[in-house]
Scaffold this motif. Structure first.
Motif, mmCIF file in Angstrom:
data_model
loop_
_atom_site.group_PDB
_atom_site.id
_atom_site.type_symbol
_atom_site.label_atom_id
_atom_site.label_comp_id
_atom_site.label_asym_id
_atom_site.label_seq_id
_atom_site.Cartn_x
_atom_site.Cartn_y
_atom_site.Cartn_z
ATOM 1 N N THR A 56 0.857 -1.177 0.000
ATOM 2 C CA THR A 56 0.000 0.000 0.000
ATOM 3 C C THR A 56 0.895 1.229 0.000
ATOM 4 O O THR A 56 1.669 1.449 0.942
ATOM 5 C CB THR A 56 -0.919 -0.005 1.243
ATOM 6 O OG1 THR A 56 -1.594 -1.254 1.268
ATOM 7 C CG2 THR A 56 -1.931 1.116 1.194
ATOM 8 N N LEU A 57 0.824 1.993 -1.075
ATOM 9 C CA LEU A 57 1.767 3.099 -1.262
ATOM 10 C C LEU A 57 1.167 4.126 -2.219
ATOM 11 O O LEU A 57 0.443 3.762 -3.148
ATOM 12 C CB LEU A 57 3.027 2.451 -1.842
ATOM 13 C CG LEU A 57 4.274 3.196 -2.194
ATOM 14 C CD1 LEU A 57 5.459 2.242 -2.094
ATOM 15 C CD2 LEU A 57 4.190 3.755 -3.582
ATOM 16 N N ASP A 58 1.461 5.406 -1.971
ATOM 17 C CA ASP A 58 0.966 6.468 -2.847
ATOM 18 C C ASP A 58 2.067 6.820 -3.851
ATOM 19 O O ASP A 58 3.181 7.177 -3.436
ATOM 20 C CB ASP A 58 0.583 7.693 -2.002
ATOM 21 C CG ASP A 58 -0.211 8.713 -2.806
ATOM 22 O OD1 ASP A 58 0.144 8.964 -3.979
ATOM 23 O OD2 ASP A 58 -1.184 9.251 -2.263
ATOM 24 N N ILE A 59 1.747 6.747 -5.133
ATOM 25 C CA ILE A 59 2.787 7.010 -6.152
ATOM 26 C C ILE A 59 3.264 8.470 -6.132
ATOM 27 O O ILE A 59 4.315 8.789 -6.672
ATOM 28 C CB ILE A 59 2.317 6.646 -7.581
ATOM 29 C CG1 ILE A 59 1.016 7.364 -7.948
ATOM 30 C CG2 ILE A 59 2.203 5.130 -7.745
ATOM 31 C CD1 ILE A 59 0.750 7.449 -9.430
ATOM 32 N N ALA A 60 2.483 9.361 -5.493
ATOM 33 C CA ALA A 60 2.918 10.759 -5.399
ATOM 34 C C ALA A 60 3.911 10.967 -4.248
ATOM 35 O O ALA A 60 4.493 12.040 -4.116
ATOM 36 C CB ALA A 60 1.707 11.674 -5.225
ATOM 37 N N ASP A 61 4.119 9.924 -3.432
ATOM 38 C CA ASP A 61 5.052 9.998 -2.305
ATOM 39 C C ASP A 61 6.443 9.604 -2.831
ATOM 40 O O ASP A 61 6.796 8.423 -2.895
ATOM 41 C CB ASP A 61 4.555 9.032 -1.207
ATOM 42 C CG ASP A 61 5.463 8.995 0.001
ATOM 43 O OD1 ASP A 61 6.608 9.508 -0.079
ATOM 44 O OD2 ASP A 61 5.037 8.436 1.030
ATOM 45 N N ALA A 82 -4.115 5.784 -11.265
ATOM 46 C CA ALA A 82 -4.529 7.124 -11.694
ATOM 47 C C ALA A 82 -5.852 7.457 -11.026
ATOM 48 O O ALA A 82 -6.560 6.569 -10.550
ATOM 49 C CB ALA A 82 -4.715 7.176 -13.213
ATOM 50 N N GLN A 83 -6.151 8.740 -11.005
ATOM 51 C CA GLN A 83 -7.519 9.138 -10.700
ATOM 52 C C GLN A 83 -8.284 9.034 -12.012
ATOM 53 O O GLN A 83 -8.035 9.791 -12.945
ATOM 54 C CB GLN A 83 -7.563 10.567 -10.141
ATOM 55 C CG GLN A 83 -8.965 11.065 -9.871
ATOM 56 C CD GLN A 83 -9.732 10.179 -8.900
ATOM 57 O OE1 GLN A 83 -9.290 9.922 -7.788
ATOM 58 N NE2 GLN A 83 -10.885 9.662 -9.326
ATOM 59 N N ALA A 84 -9.170 8.042 -12.079
ATOM 60 C CA ALA A 84 -9.935 7.810 -13.304
ATOM 61 C C ALA A 84 -11.270 8.556 -13.227
ATOM 62 O O ALA A 84 -11.605 9.145 -12.201
ATOM 63 C CB ALA A 84 -10.157 6.313 -13.488
ATOM 64 N N GLY A 85 -12.028 8.501 -14.323
ATOM 65 C CA GLY A 85 -13.388 9.055 -14.314
ATOM 66 C C GLY A 85 -13.489 10.409 -14.986
ATOM 67 O O GLY A 85 -12.986 11.408 -14.466
ATOM 68 N N SER A 97 -4.551 16.211 -10.295
ATOM 69 C CA SER A 97 -3.153 16.627 -10.383
ATOM 70 C C SER A 97 -2.268 15.737 -9.504
ATOM 71 O O SER A 97 -1.143 15.398 -9.885
ATOM 72 C CB SER A 97 -2.985 18.104 -10.027
ATOM 73 O OG SER A 97 -3.556 18.383 -8.782
ATOM 74 N N HIS A 98 -2.757 15.315 -8.357
ATOM 75 C CA HIS A 98 -1.961 14.516 -7.414
ATOM 76 C C HIS A 98 -1.467 13.207 -8.054
ATOM 77 O O HIS A 98 -0.267 12.963 -8.146
ATOM 78 C CB HIS A 98 -2.830 14.234 -6.178
ATOM 79 C CG HIS A 98 -2.167 13.407 -5.136
ATOM 80 N ND1 HIS A 98 -1.255 13.920 -4.246
ATOM 81 C CD2 HIS A 98 -2.278 12.078 -4.841
ATOM 82 C CE1 HIS A 98 -0.834 12.951 -3.447
ATOM 83 N NE2 HIS A 98 -1.445 11.823 -3.789
#
Ligand SMILES: NC(=O)c1ccc[n+]([C@@H]2O[C@H](COP(=O)([O-])OP(=O)(O)OC[C@H]3O[C@@H](n4cnc5c(N)ncnc54)[C@H](O)[C@@H]3O)[C@@H](O)[C@H]2O)c1
Length: 327
Positions: A56-61, A82-85, A97-98
């Motif tokens: 569990t990891l945030d790719i923006a980190d 990605a943030q989809a939708g 953007s994140h």
């Protein structure tokens, strides 16, 4: 291959990570398990990936991503987080953007610094915007995005090209066309419509039904990615970057799609016809010649077959989709 799959608790990432591990590759899956849709569904996918390593990891980190790349020395990266939708991006632009810009830049830069042999990343059919020429070809202009989601996906293609040109990072962008199937996304039409049918609620048909989508079955998408993975672009004197449409190449009218769902579920829909939604496009249709020429494969699963396996899954697992689908 030693492969990183980002977004592995997501719909496409889950299926791909599972297939790659079964094919005998070493696979690490990462995902931040965010609550854009049912986290129970993401956790359930996660739980079924016990045969590979998941984190569990945030790719923006950036520090967390840097230690992952330093430790694992990936040869290949398939970037699907990605943030989809499209519609969500009209009301929540900052969410994009994140993950789609900062997160994507982290992936790109780390691939370059850790000499990854091939980066494949998710783009989208939405980059074609409201283009009138059909079917959509990779060589068509794609500079009029109809939503901020589409704009971030097109930006990803530009960012990847610049890394390919500047640093010779081999990168392949995949423009997915409306992917559906078992373990699919609750925010997309198949789940939304099926949920409403099961609850006996009306379904909203936008643009008064004058819509068509090139629905593409998940197994076809996974097969296409698996075939593209060993084919890192390398063109003498040119940036090693390619873009492919990943679509069935056969658009389905929205009302025909609804009829297939009604037939498969054995439930008649109550239809509410609505105007076009902001950010949406009327039609999508993939030209699949480039994919066929490169990997010798064109998606083949028919809508009837695909919807049958989607519905079988949905009836078994609808509890996981909570308020989105639960009847
Ligand atoms: N499903 C489709 O029809 C379709 C069509 C075009 C493009 N795409 C693209 O394909 C990719 C996969 O789509 P999907 O349908 O599987 O979507 P999905 O939302 O099911 O999967 C994306 C995953 O990424 C994770 N994620 C988001 N931001 C993250 C972050 N900052 N750090 C770590 N993880 C993060 C989410 O938790 C989610 O599990 C996405 O890039 C999407 O934009 C999908």
């Amino acid at each position: 291959m030693n492969i990183l799959v980002t977004g592995a608790a997501g719909f496409i990432g889950f299926h791909l990570a599972d297939r790659l591990a079964r094919d005998g590759h070493r696979v690490v899956g990462v995902d931040n398990l965010n609550d854009y849709y049912s986290t129970a569904l993401k956790q359930a996918r996660w739980g079924r990936l016990r045969h590979l390593r998941v984190e569990t990891l945030d790719i923006a980190d950036l520090p967390a991503m840097e230690s992952l790349f330093a430790r694992e020395r990936f040869t290949h990266v398939v970037h699907l987080a990605a943030q989809a939708g499209v519609r969500h991006s009209v009301t929540h632009p900052h969410a994009y953007s994140h993950s789609n810009l900062t997160g994507f830049l982290n992936v790109l830069d780390l691939c370059q610094r850790y000499a990854v042999e091939h980066l494949l990343y998710a783009s989208s059919s939405s980059v074609y915007g409201r283009q009138a020429t059909l079917p959509f070809r990779e060589t068509d202009p794609a500079d009029h995005p109809a939503s901020i989601y589409a704009a971030t996906k097109r930006a990803n293609e530009m960012m990847a090209y610049s890394y390919a040109d500047l640093h010779r990072l081999p990168a392949t962008g995949m423009r997915f066309f409306t992917v559906y199937g078992p373990w699919g996304r609750p925010d997309m039409a198949p789940c939304l419509f099926a949920g409403s049918l099961l609850r006996g609620e009306p379904i909203e048909i936008f643009n008064h039904g004058r819509m068509a989508r090139d629905f593409t079955y998940i197994d076809d998408v996974v097969e296409s990615i698996v075939r593209l993975l060993p084919r890192a672009p390398s063109r003498e004197g040119l940036a090693p970057h390619e873009i492919y449409n990943i679509g069935r190449g056969s658009p389905v009218a929205l009302l025909d799609f609804v009829e297939t769902l009604e037939r498969t579920l054995g439930i008649a829909a109550i239809k509410r016809f609505k105007p076009m939604q902001p950010g949406d496009v009327e039609r999508t249709w993939a030209d699949t010649q480039k994919l066929q020429a490169t990997v010798g494969y064109t998606p083949t699963v028919s809508l009837e077959t695909g919807i049958r396996s989607f519905v079988d899954w949905l009836l078994d697992y609808r509890g996981l989709l909570l308020e989105e689908v639960a009847a």
